[in-house]
Design an enzyme around this catalytic site. Structure first.
Site, PDB file in Angstrom:
ATOM      1  N   GLN A  24       0.517  -1.108  -0.242  1.00  0.00           N
ATOM      2  CA  GLN A  24      -0.156   0.145   0.033  1.00  0.00           C
ATOM      3  C   GLN A  24       0.859   0.955   0.109  1.00  0.00           C
ATOM      4  O   GLN A  24      -0.235   2.281  -0.274  1.00  0.00           O
ATOM      5  CB  GLN A  24      -0.881   0.051   0.952  1.00  0.00           C
ATOM      6  CG  GLN A  24      -1.938  -1.303   0.880  1.00  0.00           C
ATOM      7  CD  GLN A  24      -3.235  -1.337   2.289  1.00  0.00           C
ATOM      8  OE1 GLN A  24      -2.530  -1.991   3.367  1.00  0.00           O
ATOM      9  NE2 GLN A  24      -5.041  -0.523   1.800  1.00  0.00           N
ATOM     10  N   ARG A  81       3.604   0.024  13.163  1.00  0.00           N
ATOM     11  CA  ARG A  81       3.415  -1.406  13.152  1.00  0.00           C
ATOM     12  C   ARG A  81       3.560  -1.133  11.718  1.00  0.00           C
ATOM     13  O   ARG A  81       2.303  -0.649  10.487  1.00  0.00           O
ATOM     14  CB  ARG A  81       1.900  -2.125  13.086  1.00  0.00           C
ATOM     15  CG  ARG A  81       1.932  -2.602  12.152  1.00  0.00           C
ATOM     16  CD  ARG A  81      -0.218  -3.294  12.817  1.00  0.00           C
ATOM     17  NE  ARG A  81       0.438  -4.844  11.902  1.00  0.00           N
ATOM     18  CZ  ARG A  81      -0.977  -5.153  11.500  1.00  0.00           C
ATOM     19  NH1 ARG A  81      -1.706  -3.889  11.135  1.00  0.00           N
ATOM     20  NH2 ARG A  81      -1.753  -6.185  10.617  1.00  0.00           N
ATOM     21  N   HIS A 125       1.331  -9.428   5.039  1.00  0.00           N
ATOM     22  CA  HIS A 125      -0.179  -8.877   4.338  1.00  0.00           C
ATOM     23  C   HIS A 125      -0.658  -8.571   2.514  1.00  0.00           C
ATOM     24  O   HIS A 125      -0.451  -7.811   2.050  1.00  0.00           O
ATOM     25  CB  HIS A 125       0.452  -7.006   4.759  1.00  0.00           C
ATOM     26  CG  HIS A 125      -1.117  -6.004   5.149  1.00  0.00           C
ATOM     27  ND1 HIS A 125      -1.153  -5.473   6.466  1.00  0.00           N
ATOM     28  CD2 HIS A 125      -2.521  -5.621   4.572  1.00  0.00           C
ATOM     29  CE1 HIS A 125      -2.115  -4.396   6.392  1.00  0.00           C
ATOM     30  NE2 HIS A 125      -2.994  -4.944   5.217  1.00  0.00           N
ATOM     31  N   ASN A 169      -1.737 -10.833   8.727  1.00  0.00           N
ATOM     32  CA  ASN A 169      -2.550  -9.970   8.600  1.00  0.00           C
ATOM     33  C   ASN A 169      -4.078 -10.289   8.355  1.00  0.00           C
ATOM     34  O   ASN A 169      -4.003 -10.271   7.185  1.00  0.00           O
ATOM     35  CB  ASN A 169      -1.596  -8.347   8.193  1.00  0.00           C
ATOM     36  CG  ASN A 169      -3.115  -7.288   8.334  1.00  0.00           C
ATOM     37  OD1 ASN A 169      -3.746  -6.475   9.067  1.00  0.00           O
ATOM     38  ND2 ASN A 169      -3.849  -6.816   7.203  1.00  0.00           N
ATOM     39  N   GLU A 170      -5.418  -9.899   9.002  1.00  0.00           N
ATOM     40  CA  GLU A 170      -6.548 -10.214   8.396  1.00  0.00           C
ATOM     41  C   GLU A 170      -6.400 -11.982   7.142  1.00  0.00           C
ATOM     42  O   GLU A 170      -6.875 -11.433   6.122  1.00  0.00           O
ATOM     43  CB  GLU A 170      -7.521  -9.218   8.073  1.00  0.00           C
ATOM     44  CG  GLU A 170      -7.018  -7.991   8.473  1.00  0.00           C
ATOM     45  CD  GLU A 170      -7.795  -6.698   8.081  1.00  0.00           C
ATOM     46  OE1 GLU A 170      -7.934  -6.973   6.735  1.00  0.00           O
ATOM     47  OE2 GLU A 170      -7.542  -5.688   8.744  1.00  0.00           O
ATOM     48  N   ASN A 299      -7.969  -6.394  14.478  1.00  0.00           N
ATOM     49  CA  ASN A 299      -8.808  -4.735  13.616  1.00  0.00           C
ATOM     50  C   ASN A 299     -10.023  -4.794  13.596  1.00  0.00           C
ATOM     51  O   ASN A 299     -11.116  -5.342  13.567  1.00  0.00           O
ATOM     52  CB  ASN A 299      -8.138  -5.201  11.896  1.00  0.00           C
ATOM     53  CG  ASN A 299      -7.166  -4.807  12.339  1.00  0.00           C
ATOM     54  OD1 ASN A 299      -5.690  -5.190  13.350  1.00  0.00           O
ATOM     55  ND2 ASN A 299      -5.965  -5.792  10.769  1.00  0.00           N
ATOM     56  N   TYR A 301     -13.502  -1.512  12.219  1.00  0.00           N
ATOM     57  CA  TYR A 301     -13.574  -0.692  11.587  1.00  0.00           C
ATOM     58  C   TYR A 301     -15.269  -0.664  11.957  1.00  0.00           C
ATOM     59  O   TYR A 301     -15.681   0.479  12.113  1.00  0.00           O
ATOM     60  CB  TYR A 301     -13.628  -1.014   9.874  1.00  0.00           C
ATOM     61  CG  TYR A 301     -12.244  -1.004   9.560  1.00  0.00           C
ATOM     62  CD1 TYR A 301     -11.385   0.424   9.327  1.00  0.00           C
ATOM     63  CD2 TYR A 301     -11.597  -1.867   9.835  1.00  0.00           C
ATOM     64  CE1 TYR A 301      -9.858   0.717   9.614  1.00  0.00           C
ATOM     65  CE2 TYR A 301     -10.153  -1.615   9.287  1.00  0.00           C
ATOM     66  CZ  TYR A 301      -9.002  -0.776   9.650  1.00  0.00           C
ATOM     67  OH  TYR A 301      -7.934  -0.882   9.264  1.00  0.00           O
ATOM     68  N   GLU A 376      -5.558  -1.845  13.776  1.00  0.00           N
ATOM     69  CA  GLU A 376      -5.899  -1.433  13.051  1.00  0.00           C
ATOM     70  C   GLU A 376      -7.466  -0.622  13.311  1.00  0.00           C
ATOM     71  O   GLU A 376      -7.978  -1.807  13.902  1.00  0.00           O
ATOM     72  CB  GLU A 376      -6.518  -2.470  11.918  1.00  0.00           C
ATOM     73  CG  GLU A 376      -5.098  -2.663  10.515  1.00  0.00           C
ATOM     74  CD  GLU A 376      -5.357  -2.846   9.516  1.00  0.00           C
ATOM     75  OE1 GLU A 376      -6.504  -2.698   8.793  1.00  0.00           O
ATOM     76  OE2 GLU A 376      -4.690  -3.719   8.595  1.00  0.00           O
ATOM     77  N   TRP A 423      -4.859   3.027  11.389  1.00  0.00           N
ATOM     78  CA  TRP A 423      -5.156   2.890  10.700  1.00  0.00           C
ATOM     79  C   TRP A 423      -5.961   4.000   9.291  1.00  0.00           C
ATOM     80  O   TRP A 423      -6.500   4.418   9.997  1.00  0.00           O
ATOM     81  CB  TRP A 423      -5.974   1.908  10.577  1.00  0.00           C
ATOM     82  CG  TRP A 423      -5.703   1.425   8.012  1.00  0.00           C
ATOM     83  CD1 TRP A 423      -5.933   1.850   6.909  1.00  0.00           C
ATOM     84  CD2 TRP A 423      -4.235   0.583   7.756  1.00  0.00           C
ATOM     85  NE1 TRP A 423      -6.004   1.836   5.802  1.00  0.00           N
ATOM     86  CE2 TRP A 423      -4.377   0.526   6.427  1.00  0.00           C
ATOM     87  CE3 TRP A 423      -3.040  -0.478   8.313  1.00  0.00           C
ATOM     88  CZ2 TRP A 423      -3.836   0.620   5.689  1.00  0.00           C
ATOM     89  CZ3 TRP A 423      -2.790  -0.776   7.386  1.00  0.00           C
ATOM     90  CH2 TRP A 423      -2.283  -0.503   6.125  1.00  0.00           C
ATOM     91  N   GLU A 430      -5.803   1.635  -1.506  1.00  0.00           N
ATOM     92  CA  GLU A 430      -6.622   1.043  -1.154  1.00  0.00           C
ATOM     93  C   GLU A 430      -7.081  -0.113  -1.114  1.00  0.00           C
ATOM     94  O   GLU A 430      -8.575  -0.198  -2.031  1.00  0.00           O
ATOM     95  CB  GLU A 430      -8.065   2.036   0.027  1.00  0.00           C
ATOM     96  CG  GLU A 430      -8.623   2.116   0.249  1.00  0.00           C
ATOM     97  CD  GLU A 430      -8.645   0.651   1.808  1.00  0.00           C
ATOM     98  OE1 GLU A 430      -7.861   0.683   2.066  1.00  0.00           O
ATOM     99  OE2 GLU A 430      -9.773   0.122   2.032  1.00  0.00           O
ATOM    100  N   TRP A 431      -6.483  -0.976  -2.092  1.00  0.00           N
ATOM    101  CA  TRP A 431      -6.862  -2.272  -2.610  1.00  0.00           C
ATOM    102  C   TRP A 431      -7.278  -2.508  -3.815  1.00  0.00           C
ATOM    103  O   TRP A 431      -7.368  -1.306  -3.980  1.00  0.00           O
ATOM    104  CB  TRP A 431      -6.770  -3.176  -1.385  1.00  0.00           C
ATOM    105  CG  TRP A 431      -6.422  -3.089   0.123  1.00  0.00           C
ATOM    106  CD1 TRP A 431      -6.154  -2.738   0.816  1.00  0.00           C
ATOM    107  CD2 TRP A 431      -4.682  -3.698  -0.578  1.00  0.00           C
ATOM    108  NE1 TRP A 431      -5.343  -3.040   1.550  1.00  0.00           N
ATOM    109  CE2 TRP A 431      -4.189  -3.964   0.660  1.00  0.00           C
ATOM    110  CE3 TRP A 431      -3.673  -4.493  -1.696  1.00  0.00           C
ATOM    111  CZ2 TRP A 431      -3.166  -4.227   0.658  1.00  0.00           C
ATOM    112  CZ3 TRP A 431      -2.790  -4.911  -0.914  1.00  0.00           C
ATOM    113  CH2 TRP A 431      -2.698  -5.014   0.226  1.00  0.00           C
TER     114      TRP A 431
END
Ligand code: IFM
Length: 476
Positions: A24, A81, A125, A169-170, A299, A301, A376, A423, A430-431
């Protein structure tokens, strides 16, 4: 009107950090012997990302890391991180390491330490070396063995100077979005492959944690970061409760089960029996996965709201994970997702800080004694510079205040939360959404790559320096 914000103090040892990931932010995708990862391939495939955007340059952190570390230090952050690009270190995903790749991370870590910032390394990640995907990717067992080898290489290189380690990660996103709905790299849409990938990610975590421990000083800590979901049923009707249970198993149980408790939930097997027979779970795998952890990263959101569906759900779901005709939720065509009421961020994700408190308390009960980190949390908004060049983002300040206050409430309720990573440090790729969604506390002008701290960066910096959330009448 947002709630008035009040001052909230944290324990003196609480770690205040920010997070990013390699693909990213780094750019420099062809430097130092780095080879393509699945995200290079995916983002260069027409139609996969918004506007065909990719991470070739990203925010050029590879060349500007000194400036970025100086900025973190100026703001007063205590921890950073970041993730390692696997194909920068091991271009084919196997075999000997490329020292030039490791040297970049050695320099970054040394720069952080010189500024008094604690590094926290995430090994994976989402950027699998393309050669490993060509050999089958995460649905193949060998990928887990390759990850353990990579973990050992990085642990040997950086274990003397990095204390905090995160294996994955995730992994939910890697498996369910990468191999289920296909909205993430490598873009495959295979319900059975999704669950195979999840198991091999679990195995990679376990083998990777053991590999790290075999080469690192005992003082170092090993954790992983999960996007554990707060799943709520729309009602207490048994059908809605069953729908919530199913999504909870597919979002949480599939990882927490083997990692924390050494077993997949029986209800997960029942929910997915038409999709897979789980025969790829071999003798000894669960013991390998169920390594003692030093900490758990959460993480968070937004929460998920679900019900039983009246008819089978086909096509895109309102689950906040991007539009695809293919479900990321194998075996859950009888579950409907609903938008949680309330204000939303630019991602369309409802703002609900109570979901973070709920999640922390759940894992405090489920894994007593295990230190937790929020690895995150943050929000995307349509930030724009004012004519004077400053970037005001009061919505992000309110978001951060609301969520940090819930972290503090959880600590008061007995949770052992040791730190928080915002984050993200700065706007980045952003992907599948490309560069349009800005999660940064620092604004990046993509035409010049100039960094400008937003008002939230100053707000968060003050919280980090004082250990307390600033009052609402303070202007940043
Ligand atoms: O940008 C991502 C990050 O890479 C993983 N967690 C969620 C963030 C926001 O979508």
């Amino acid at each position: 009107m947002p709630e008035p914000m009040s001052s909230v103090s944290f324990p003196p040892s609480f770690l205040w950090g920010a997070a990013t990931s390699a693909y990213q932010i780094e750019g420099a995708v062809r430097e130092g012997g780095r080879t393509p990862s699945i995200w290079d391939t995916f983002s260069h495939t027409p139609g996969r990302t918004a506007g065909g955007e990719h991470g070739d340059i990203a925010v050029d952190h590879y060349h500007r890391y000194r400036e970025d570390v100086a900025l973190m230090a100026e703001l007063g952050l205590g921890a950073y991180r970041f993730s390692i690009s696997w194909s920068r270190v091991q271009p084919t995903g196997r075999g000997p390491a490329v020292q030039v790749g490791l040297d970049f991370y050695r320099r970054l870590v040394d720069e952080l330490l010189a500024h008094g910032i604690k590094p926290a390394v995430t090994l994976y990640h989402w950027d699998l070396p393309q050669e490993l995907e060509d050999a089958g990717g995460w649905p193949e067992r060998d990928t887990a063995y390759r990850f353990a080898e990579y973990a050992q290489i990085v642990g040997e290189a950086l274990g003397d100077r990095v204390e905090q380690w995160i294996t994955l990660n995730e992994p939910w996103c890697s498996a369910f979005l990468g191999y289920g709905s296909g909205v993430h790299a490598p873009g495959r849409t295979e319900p059975a492959g999704t669950l195979r990938a999840a198991h091999h990610l679990n195995l990679a975590h376990g083998l990777g944690a053991s590999a790290l421990r075999s080469v690192m000083p005992a003082r170092n800590t090993v954790a992983l970061s999960l996007n554990s979901a707060t799943v709520r049923p729309v009602s207490q009707d048994p059908a809605d409760l069953a729908a919530a249970r199913k999504i909870d198993d597919l979002a949480n149980g599939v990882f927490h089960g083997p990692i924390l408790h050494g077993a997949y939930p029986e209800t997960l097997f029942a929910a997915t029996e038409l999709v897979t027979d789980w025969s790829y779970v071999q003798d000894g795998d669960l013991a390998a996965i169920n390594q003692p952890l030093d900490a758990l990263g959460l993480n968070y959101y937004t929460p998920a709201l679900v019900s039983a569906a009246e008819t089978e759900v086909t096509g895109p779901r309102a689950d906040g994970h991007g539009a695809s005709e293919h479900t990321p939720w194998p075996g859950a065509d009888d579950v409907a997702f609903h938008q949680t009421p309330g204000d939303r961020t630019a991602m369309g994700w409802t703002i609900d800080p109570t979901g973070l408190h709920e999640l922390i308390m759940r894992y405090t009960r489920e894994a007593p004694g295990l230190p937790l980190y929020i690895t995150e949390n943050g929000a995307a908004y349509d930030d724009k510079p004012d004519p004077d060049g400053r970037v005001h983002d009061p919505e992000r300040i309110a978001y951060l205040h609301g969520h940090l206050a819930e972290v503090r409430r959880a600590i008061a309720d007995g949770a052992d939360v040791r730190g928080y990573y915002l984050w993200s440090l700065m706007d980045n790729f952003e992907w599948a959404y490309g560069y349009e969604k800005r999660f940064g506390a620092v604004y990046v002008d993509y035409s010049t790559l100039t960094r400008t701290p937003k008002s939230s960066a100053y707000w968060y910096g003050k919280a980090a320096r004082t250990g307390a959330l600033p009052e609402s009448d303070e202007v940043f």
